[in-house]
Design an enzyme around this catalytic site. Structure first.
Site, PDB file in Angstrom:
ATOM      1  N   MET A  41       0.850  -1.199   0.000  1.00  0.00           N
ATOM      2  CA  MET A  41       0.000   0.000   0.000  1.00  0.00           C
ATOM      3  C   MET A  41       0.883   1.246   0.000  1.00  0.00           C
ATOM      4  O   MET A  41       1.840   1.311   0.755  1.00  0.00           O
ATOM      5  CB  MET A  41      -0.864  -0.005   1.269  1.00  0.00           C
ATOM      6  CG  MET A  41      -1.432   1.338   1.691  1.00  0.00           C
ATOM      7  SD  MET A  41      -2.077   1.313   3.395  1.00  0.00           S
ATOM      8  CE  MET A  41      -3.671   0.607   3.148  1.00  0.00           C
ATOM      9  N   ASP A  43      -0.133   5.647  -1.230  1.00  0.00           N
ATOM     10  CA  ASP A  43      -1.044   6.768  -0.943  1.00  0.00           C
ATOM     11  C   ASP A  43      -2.515   6.394  -0.714  1.00  0.00           C
ATOM     12  O   ASP A  43      -3.063   5.553  -1.426  1.00  0.00           O
ATOM     13  CB  ASP A  43      -1.088   7.747  -2.120  1.00  0.00           C
ATOM     14  CG  ASP A  43       0.250   8.104  -2.670  1.00  0.00           C
ATOM     15  OD1 ASP A  43       1.261   7.665  -2.126  1.00  0.00           O
ATOM     16  OD2 ASP A  43       0.278   8.824  -3.671  1.00  0.00           O
TER      17      ASP A  43
HETATM   18  C1  FRU Z   1       3.119   9.614  -4.185  1.00  0.00           C
HETATM   19  C2  FRU Z   1       3.026   9.043  -5.584  1.00  0.00           C
HETATM   20  C3  FRU Z   1       1.977   9.789  -6.389  1.00  0.00           C
HETATM   21  C4  FRU Z   1       1.601   8.787  -7.427  1.00  0.00           C
HETATM   22  C5  FRU Z   1       1.663   7.493  -6.651  1.00  0.00           C
HETATM   23  C6  FRU Z   1       2.092   6.296  -7.442  1.00  0.00           C
HETATM   24  O1  FRU Z   1       3.550   8.712  -3.229  1.00  0.00           O
HETATM   25  O2  FRU Z   1       4.291   9.087  -6.203  1.00  0.00           O
HETATM   26  O3  FRU Z   1       2.423  11.016  -6.923  1.00  0.00           O
HETATM   27  O4  FRU Z   1       0.343   9.042  -7.970  1.00  0.00           O
HETATM   28  O5  FRU Z   1       2.573   7.700  -5.593  1.00  0.00           O
HETATM   29  O6  FRU Z   1       1.964   5.128  -6.696  1.00  0.00           O
END
Ligand code: FRU
Length: 506
Positions: A41, A43
């Protein structure tokens, strides 16, 4: 849902997670922090209140405990503490997202009662000089009933051609959508500007499907890291607040550290230019593990923030021998006072409190003391500290926790510098990674109130009503559950401590 067809990648993820979840004992997970159903997991995504429940999606790789092409995991909750998993919501299965997957985004209920997901498709267009595919990020939609979501046939709905000239096509992501009072929609997005540092841009739509570029809301101009990720813009307590997560920060005192950080800009949006006029700028959370915030407006008017309680720079030392990796921070209620962001664990957490233990006016000096009934790893504890007599301020006050003969973590307050430091240097990791962080606490230097929220693998510290927050994951075995206190000089302190019960058993 009518017309919904599970693609092969989505069907595969759904059947895999359902089978593998059974191998993870609930006791090997955090008690009330959301962790992935299985695998990786990062964001929080699509945080929304929909049909009587909070929905929280997350960046998800079911098959690995490392980052891999992104799916959207999905869970729902009535109290933001007890989460029930729903089937994986999105998988990389369309030309515009199958290169690296379905990146971060948000959700909103449509007037017809369906839930709209707005996310970044990480597709590929052309080749880099070395022949590898060139990533191309566009904004996409999926519509569903809260369980099954159909990707919109008009995807992508926003691409980088609408951005100011010279903006990147590769770094353009993380749409956060909301609805204005007049029913029109807005979304803020992160983009790499022509000057090759971050900018936050605003789009507008009448129906949430057709979008127009409006203007640049904020420009990094190389001040806080390079690329900015995961923006969120909202009005709170008379101010406009922009939250975001910068990459590649340079350190500044104890406010910002190298690597991936968080940023809170409090100010007001200029009605003419649409740009945010900055008043104060700070880190959102000063701990080792906190990134990629997202907020929602709860039906009762609270602005609630979630975040990934992890940091890209701290992965090297994190537990990897589980079948899951990553967890969300405790959802926090936000407020703005005197231009500062305050954070406090959602009040629902107090409903998990049991076994109150109170000690008042405890005097402490050098040797660590333990107090009757004060121990545990799933704990909510309030500690207020003051010098024994005001003329002789103590020099240092330390709370030791997740402690046994060999290991401990700590929170250390030094009134002279107003500094608060969390440390897991002795928490049992064999890896050299980010193991401690410091921040400065505003307020009267000799008096401090701390709240420590401990779950099995983490601590979140809130200082002086939540004017500072520090989050840290802890690798120590859960059996290390002692809590002790020590002081250089002499201080008096009060403790109010509760065990927190498993929200599944409330
Ligand atoms: C932030 C990020 C976001 C992107 C996602 C990809 O942690 O780099 O900018 O959408 O994670 O998993």
């Amino acid at each position: 849902m009518n017309g919904f067809v599970e693609s092969e990648p989505l069907a595969k993820a759904r059947s895999y997670e359902e089978r593998m979840e059974a191998f993870i004992d609930r006791k090997d997970r955090p008690c009330f922090h959301l962790s992935p159903r299985v695998g990786w997991m990062n964001d929080p995504n699509g945080f929304a209140y929909y049909q009587g429940e909070y929905h929280l999606f997350y960046q998800y790789s079911p098959y690995t405990t490392t980052w891999a092409p992104m799916h959207w995991g999905h869970a729902v909750s009535k109290d933001l503490l007890f989460w029930r998993y729903l089937p994986c919501a999105l998988a990389p299965d369309a030309p515009y997202d199958e290169h690296n997957g379905c990146f971060s985004g948000s959700a909103i209920e449509l007037p017809d009662g369906q839930l709209l997901l707005m996310y970044t498709g990480a597709g590929a267009k052309g080749k880099r000089e070395d022949g590898s595919p060139q990533e191309c990020q566009t904004q996409c939609l999926a519509v569903g009933d809260g369980v099954d979501f159909m990707k919109y046939e008009g995807n992508p709905v926003i691409d980088a051609s609408s951005l100011p000239e010279g903006s990147s096509t590769e770094h353009f992501r993380d749409p956060k959508i909301w609805q204005e009072e007049d029913g029109t929609y807005r979304a803020v997005l992160a983009s790499l500007a022509p000057d090759k540092s971050g900018q936050i841009v605003l789009y507008r739509s009448d129906d949430a499907f057709t979008w127009q570029f409006e203007h640049v809301v904020a420009r990094n101009s190389w001040r806080y890291g390079i690329m900015w990720e995961c923006p969120d813009l909202f009005h709170l307590d008379g101010k406009d607040v922009l939250l975001l997560s910068p990459q590649d920060m340079l350190p500044q005192g104890h406010e910002f550290y190298s690597g991936n950080g968080t940023l809170c800009i409090v100010g007001h949006v200029d009605p003419e230019s649409g740009e945010l006029v900055e008043e104060t700028i700070s880190s959102i959370d000063h701990g080792t593990d906190f990134y990629a915030t997202q907020t929602l407006l709860a039906p009762d008017g609270r602005r609630i923030m979630v975040a990934w309680m992890q940091n890209w720079d701290a992965l090297a030392g994190s537990l990897r021998d589980n079948r899951w990796f990553g967890q969300m921070a405790t959802p926090r209620e936000l407020s703005v006072r005197d231009g500062r962001l305050y954070q406090w664990p959602i009040r629902e957490l107090e409903g998990l409190r049991r076994n109150q233990v109170v000690h008042q006016g405890v005097a402490v000096d050098k040797s660590p003391i333990a107090l009757d009934g004060v121990r545990g790893r799933v704990v909510d504890m309030l500690v207020s500290i003051r010098p024994e007599d005001a003329g002789d301020p103590f020099r240092e006050f330390v709370i030791w926790f997740a402690q046994d003969e060999r290991f401990h973590s700590s929170v250390r307050y030094r009134p002279e510098h107003g500094s608060l430091e969390i440390s897991r240097i002795h928490a049992g990791s064999r890896r050299a990674y980010v193991q401690h962080r410091k921040c400065t606490v505003p307020g009267t230097p000799t008096e401090l109130t701390l709240r420590l929220v401990l779950d099995r693998f983490s601590v979140e510290v809130f200082a002086n009503d939540g004017v500072r927050a520090m989050s840290m994951t802890i690798p120590t075995e859960v059996s290390a559950d002692a809590i002790t206190f020590s002081c250089k000089g002499r201080a008096v302190f009060d403790v109010e401590k509760y065990d927190l019960m498993d929200p599944a058993e409330v």
